[in-house]
Write a protein that holds these residues in place. Structure first.
Motif, PDB file in Angstrom:
ATOM      1  N   MET A   1       0.829  -1.211   0.000  1.00 41.00           N
ATOM      2  CA  MET A   1       0.000   0.000   0.000  1.00 41.00           C
ATOM      3  C   MET A   1       0.861   1.258   0.000  1.00 41.00           C
ATOM      4  SD  MET A   1      -3.387  -0.601   2.300  1.00 41.00           S
ATOM      5  CE  MET A   1      -2.538  -0.955   3.828  1.00 41.00           C
ATOM      6  N   ALA A   2       1.959   1.244   0.756  1.00 42.72           N
ATOM      7  CA  ALA A   2       2.834   2.413   0.790  1.00 42.72           C
ATOM      8  C   ALA A   2       3.490   2.647  -0.569  1.00 42.72           C
ATOM      9  CB  ALA A   2       3.902   2.227   1.871  1.00 42.72           C
ATOM     10  N   LEU A   3       3.828   1.578  -1.281  1.00 42.03           N
ATOM     11  CA  LEU A   3       4.395   1.741  -2.622  1.00 42.03           C
ATOM     12  C   LEU A   3       3.361   2.343  -3.576  1.00 42.03           C
ATOM     13  CD1 LEU A   3       6.444  -1.565  -2.995  1.00 42.03           C
ATOM     14  CD2 LEU A   3       7.352   0.748  -2.803  1.00 42.03           C
ATOM     15  N   GLY A   4       2.098   1.936  -3.422  1.00 42.35           N
ATOM     16  CA  GLY A   4       1.050   2.529  -4.238  1.00 42.35           C
ATOM     17  C   GLY A   4       0.863   4.007  -3.943  1.00 42.35           C
TER      18      GLY A   4
ATOM     19  N   VAL B   1       0.994 -12.950   0.065  1.00 44.32           N
ATOM     20  CA  VAL B   1       1.400 -11.544   0.159  1.00 44.32           C
ATOM     21  C   VAL B   1       2.784 -11.344  -0.447  1.00 44.32           C
ATOM     22  CG1 VAL B   1       2.010  -9.710   1.786  1.00 44.32           C
ATOM     23  CG2 VAL B   1      -0.049 -11.070   2.156  1.00 44.32           C
ATOM     24  N   LEU B   2       3.680 -12.313  -0.248  1.00 46.75           N
ATOM     25  CA  LEU B   2       5.034 -12.186  -0.773  1.00 46.75           C
ATOM     26  C   LEU B   2       5.036 -12.144  -2.294  1.00 46.75           C
ATOM     27  CD1 LEU B   2       8.009 -12.056   0.066  1.00 46.75           C
ATOM     28  CD2 LEU B   2       8.083 -14.558  -0.073  1.00 46.75           C
ATOM     29  N   VAL B   3       4.217 -12.969  -2.930  1.00 40.96           N
ATOM     30  CA  VAL B   3       4.144 -12.976  -4.396  1.00 40.96           C
ATOM     31  C   VAL B   3       3.597 -11.644  -4.912  1.00 40.96           C
ATOM     32  CG1 VAL B   3       3.017 -14.042  -6.387  1.00 40.96           C
ATOM     33  CG2 VAL B   3       3.961 -15.482  -4.575  1.00 40.96           C
ATOM     34  N   ILE B   4       2.511 -11.162  -4.291  1.00 38.42           N
ATOM     35  CA  ILE B   4       1.926  -9.881  -4.721  1.00 38.42           C
ATOM     36  C   ILE B   4       2.905  -8.739  -4.472  1.00 38.42           C
ATOM     37  CG2 ILE B   4       0.027  -8.271  -4.360  1.00 38.42           C
ATOM     38  CD1 ILE B   4      -1.727 -10.603  -3.592  1.00 38.42           C
ATOM     39  N   LEU B   5       3.641  -8.799  -3.368  1.00 41.22           N
ATOM     40  CA  LEU B   5       4.604  -7.751  -3.052  1.00 41.22           C
ATOM     41  C   LEU B   5       5.735  -7.714  -4.073  1.00 41.22           C
ATOM     42  CD1 LEU B   5       5.641  -5.538  -1.182  1.00 41.22           C
ATOM     43  CD2 LEU B   5       6.710  -7.313   0.214  1.00 41.22           C
ATOM     44  N   LEU B   6       6.238  -8.876  -4.465  1.00 42.24           N
ATOM     45  CA  LEU B   6       7.290  -8.918  -5.480  1.00 42.24           C
ATOM     46  C   LEU B   6       6.790  -8.341  -6.803  1.00 42.24           C
ATOM     47  CD1 LEU B   6       8.881 -12.424  -4.786  1.00 42.24           C
ATOM     48  CD2 LEU B   6       9.818 -10.175  -4.220  1.00 42.24           C
ATOM     49  N   PHE B   7       5.552  -8.672  -7.155  1.00 42.33           N
ATOM     50  CA  PHE B   7       4.959  -8.104  -8.371  1.00 42.33           C
ATOM     51  C   PHE B   7       4.841  -6.586  -8.253  1.00 42.33           C
ATOM     52  CE2 PHE B   7       0.985  -6.545 -10.284  1.00 42.33           C
ATOM     53  CZ  PHE B   7       1.281  -6.736 -11.627  1.00 42.33           C
ATOM     54  N   THR B   8       4.457  -6.104  -7.078  1.00 39.49           N
ATOM     55  CA  THR B   8       4.305  -4.661  -6.866  1.00 39.49           C
ATOM     56  C   THR B   8       5.643  -3.946  -6.993  1.00 39.49           C
ATOM     57  OG1 THR B   8       2.440  -5.072  -5.374  1.00 39.49           O
ATOM     58  CG2 THR B   8       3.483  -2.904  -5.265  1.00 39.49           C
TER      59      THR B   8
ATOM     60  N   PHE C   1       8.376  -4.959  -8.538  1.00 39.70           N
ATOM     61  CA  PHE C   1       8.844  -5.024  -9.924  1.00 39.70           C
ATOM     62  C   PHE C   1       8.114  -3.996 -10.793  1.00 39.70           C
ATOM     63  CE2 PHE C   1       8.199  -6.733 -14.225  1.00 39.70           C
ATOM     64  CZ  PHE C   1       9.524  -6.830 -14.651  1.00 39.70           C
ATOM     65  N   THR C   2       6.796  -3.908 -10.626  1.00 43.28           N
ATOM     66  CA  THR C   2       6.009  -2.977 -11.437  1.00 43.28           C
ATOM     67  C   THR C   2       6.359  -1.529 -11.135  1.00 43.28           C
ATOM     68  OG1 THR C   2       4.201  -4.591 -11.423  1.00 43.28           O
ATOM     69  CG2 THR C   2       3.668  -2.360 -12.134  1.00 43.28           C
ATOM     70  N   VAL C   3       6.494  -1.203  -9.842  1.00 47.53           N
ATOM     71  CA  VAL C   3       6.812   0.179  -9.463  1.00 47.53           C
ATOM     72  C   VAL C   3       8.188   0.575  -9.986  1.00 47.53           C
ATOM     73  CG1 VAL C   3       7.249   1.710  -7.506  1.00 47.53           C
ATOM     74  CG2 VAL C   3       5.290   0.169  -7.464  1.00 47.53           C
ATOM     75  N   ARG C   4       9.167  -0.316  -9.889  1.00 50.53           N
ATOM     76  CA  ARG C   4      10.493   0.003 -10.385  1.00 50.53           C
ATOM     77  C   ARG C   4      10.495   0.197 -11.896  1.00 50.53           C
ATOM     78  NH1 ARG C   4      14.892  -0.473  -6.990  1.00 50.53           N
ATOM     79  NH2 ARG C   4      15.886   0.552  -8.766  1.00 50.53           N
ATOM     80  N   ARG C   5       9.714  -0.609 -12.605  1.00 53.28           N
ATOM     81  CA  ARG C   5       9.616  -0.440 -14.049  1.00 53.28           C
ATOM     82  C   ARG C   5       8.950   0.888 -14.410  1.00 53.28           C
ATOM     83  NH1 ARG C   5      12.665  -3.229 -17.350  1.00 53.28           N
ATOM     84  NH2 ARG C   5      11.062  -3.157 -18.971  1.00 53.28           N
ATOM     85  N   PHE C   6       7.935   1.258 -13.670  1.00 52.44           N
ATOM     86  CA  PHE C   6       7.279   2.545 -13.920  1.00 52.44           C
ATOM     87  C   PHE C   6       8.201   3.711 -13.578  1.00 52.44           C
ATOM     88  CE2 PHE C   6       2.992   0.444 -13.805  1.00 52.44           C
ATOM     89  CZ  PHE C   6       2.559   0.928 -15.031  1.00 52.44           C
ATOM     90  N   GLU C   7       9.011   3.539 -12.532  1.00 54.17           N
ATOM     91  CA  GLU C   7       9.852   4.640 -12.054  1.00 54.17           C
ATOM     92  C   GLU C   7      10.812   5.130 -13.132  1.00 54.17           C
ATOM     93  OE1 GLU C   7      12.931   5.568  -8.340  1.00 54.17           O
ATOM     94  OE2 GLU C   7      12.313   3.511  -8.803  1.00 54.17           O
ATOM     95  N   HIS C   8      11.378   4.211 -13.897  1.00 51.75           N
ATOM     96  CA  HIS C   8      12.367   4.574 -14.909  1.00 51.75           C
ATOM     97  C   HIS C   8      11.799   4.519 -16.328  1.00 51.75           C
ATOM     98  CE1 HIS C   8      15.350   4.560 -11.762  1.00 51.75           C
ATOM     99  NE2 HIS C   8      15.057   3.323 -11.450  1.00 51.75           N
ATOM    100  N   SER C   9      10.497   4.602 -16.443  1.00 44.77           N
ATOM    101  CA  SER C   9       9.860   4.578 -17.756  1.00 44.77           C
ATOM    102  C   SER C   9       9.448   5.999 -18.149  1.00 44.77           C
ATOM    103  CB  SER C   9       8.633   3.661 -17.748  1.00 44.77           C
ATOM    104  OG  SER C   9       7.639   4.178 -16.891  1.00 44.77           O
ATOM    105  N   LYS C  10       8.827   6.106 -19.293  1.00 45.60           N
ATOM    106  CA  LYS C  10       8.370   7.409 -19.768  1.00 45.60           C
ATOM    107  C   LYS C  10       7.311   7.998 -18.848  1.00 45.60           C
ATOM    108  CE  LYS C  10       6.284   9.693 -23.775  1.00 45.60           C
ATOM    109  NZ  LYS C  10       5.756   9.514 -25.150  1.00 45.60           N
TER     110      LYS C  10
END
Length: 431
Positions: free
Chosen positions: A98-101, A235-242, A244-253
């Motif tokens: 939630m904090a990452l979101g 929770v661990l699987v969803i957290l890893l997905f979160t 990964f997704t946030v890091r990809r968004f961070e350095h994207s357009k």
């Protein structure tokens, strides 16, 4: 001492040996101790030490995976406090996600949101209504509650529904910013909570203040998920997905667009950044992670009621982001973990220890001054201290550094590749 530290800092072998010994000692102490909060916290601290090593990212992820997937559950399973350890670890994962979101909305896009817990509530009620007999009150077809196998589909459904509510929140707040944005999002969070609290008439959808009880537990391969140790891996699987997704968004357009909007909306718009789409995507993507964890929370607690989604919870998540470092993914992870563990374990254990001393007559502490009841005071003091001495958070956000020489050389190569051969120009002119 400084020379020794510099040698350690620049030597991967020393770092690997120290980290291996540290993980081994803390894992063994947690395995031998029946109930040791200190050993549990020290083992989790190994992940922070791992972050500061000079290993490659792949190596860090592999070591962290071994610690979280194998060592932590195995070493904690020897004592009676196994499920309590897994309960804390599961809630840490939920709050980190939630904090990452929220970090996408506040840290990257610069949109102050004080009603973020509303998306968590939407996800929880999305699963809770259909996983109980409550849906029979308004659904003209189907048999409810749905079986436990539907939980895995509702993780995606909760993600999409929360994203939809994020867009609905974003549309009316596009023209406001700053303090006005905070007021609007605060009102949105309270409206959602009040709606769920009063949506028991004229058609009973949420069962009002009584909440939804006996939520169907998830089921996979004929196994019901009833214990925190089982939800830990979900929770661990969803957290890893979160992450990964946030890091990809961070350095994207889109990530660079969020940061541009955060720094200066007018300049970002002048450079061609679409403000409406950029802000709506920030609200929708940030809300989706909270919606997924809301579904998991409803299934784990087997009970959903409006008291779990108050303004205080939204502020707590915002504090996690500020404490860790706005815009910093590692910082937000650390801030959420520190806040959750401090609330669930450290303050509780200190309170129990002081109560024991009071019962034996060693010291006399009024019940109103127990650390568990002074939680908000302690959090407030922490915020004041960090605002004064660490204003950018525990792990501040770092921008990527580029080598100016390499960029210039690359631009020269590009120009050389584009420039045509003079002989070819002469031939073209003759033709």
């Amino acid at each position: 001492m400084k020379t020794l530290w510099n040698n350690y800092k620049n030597n991967k072998i020393f770092q690997g040996i120290f980290l291996l010994v540290y993980i081994g000692v803390t894992s063994l102490s947690l395995f031998l101790a029946q109930k040791s909060v200190i050993a549990f916290l020290l083992l989790l601290t190994s992940l922070l030490l791992l972050y500061f090593t000079n290993f490659k990212n792949l190596t860090k992820w592999l070591i962290a995976g071994v610690v979280l997937v194998f060592l932590l559950p195995f070493t904690a399973s020897n004592g009676d406090a196994y499920q309590s350890y897994m309960e804390v670890a599961t809630l840490v994962g939920i709050y980190i996600s939630m904090a990452l979101g929220l970090n996408i909305v506040v840290g990257m896009a610069g949109l102050l949101d004080l009603g973020f817990i509303a998306f968590f509530a939407v996800g929880a009620y999305t699963y809770g209504i259909f996983a109980t007999a409550q849906a029979n009150n308004f659904m003209p077809f189907g048999h409810f509650p749905l079986p436990g196998e539907s939980f895995w589909f509702f993780i995606i459904i909760g993600c999409l529904v929360a994203a939809l509510f994020g867009v609905l929140l974003g549309i009316p707040v596009l023209r406001v910013k700053g303090d006005y944005l905070a007021i609007v999002t605060l009102g949105f969070g309270e409206i959602i909570r009040i709606i769920f609290n009063n949506l028991d008439r004229p058609v009973n959808i949420t069962n009002g203040a009584m909440g939804l009880a006996s939520v169907t537990p998830p089921r996979l391969f004929g196994i019901d998920f009833l214990y925190p140790s089982q939800f830990y891996y979900v929770v661990l699987v969803i957290l890893l997905f979160t992450i990964f997704t946030v890091r990809r968004f961070e350095h994207s357009k889109i990530g660079r667009s969020w940061k541009a909007v955060r720094e200066n909306e007018i300049a970002a718009q002048a450079m061609g950044v679409p403000l409406v789409r950029t802000k709506l995507m920030a609200f929708a993507i940030g809300a989706s992670f909270s919606g997924m964890m809301g579904v998991v929370f409803a299934a784990k607690q087997a009970f959903v009621d409006p008291t779990s989604f108050t303004l205080l919870e939204s502020i707590t998540i915002l504090v996690m982001v500020i404490l860790g470092g706005m815009g910093s993914v590692p910082g937000v992870i650390l801030g959420a973990a520190v806040m959750t563990i401090l609330n669930l374990q450290v303050l509780t254990e200190v309170t129990n220890w002081l109560n024991q001393l009071s019962s034996t007559g060693v010291i006399s502490i009024p019940d109103a001054l127990s650390p568990s009841k002074m939680q908000r005071l302690i959090f407030g003091l922490l915020l004041i201290l960090f605002a004064l001495y660490r204003p950018k958070g525990l792990l501040p956000a770092k921008n990527r550094k580029y080598n100016e020489k390499e960029l210039r050389d690359g631009s020269k190569e590009t120009k050389t590749a584009i420039t045509p051969d003079p002989s070819q120009l002469e031939k073209a002119q003759e033709v």
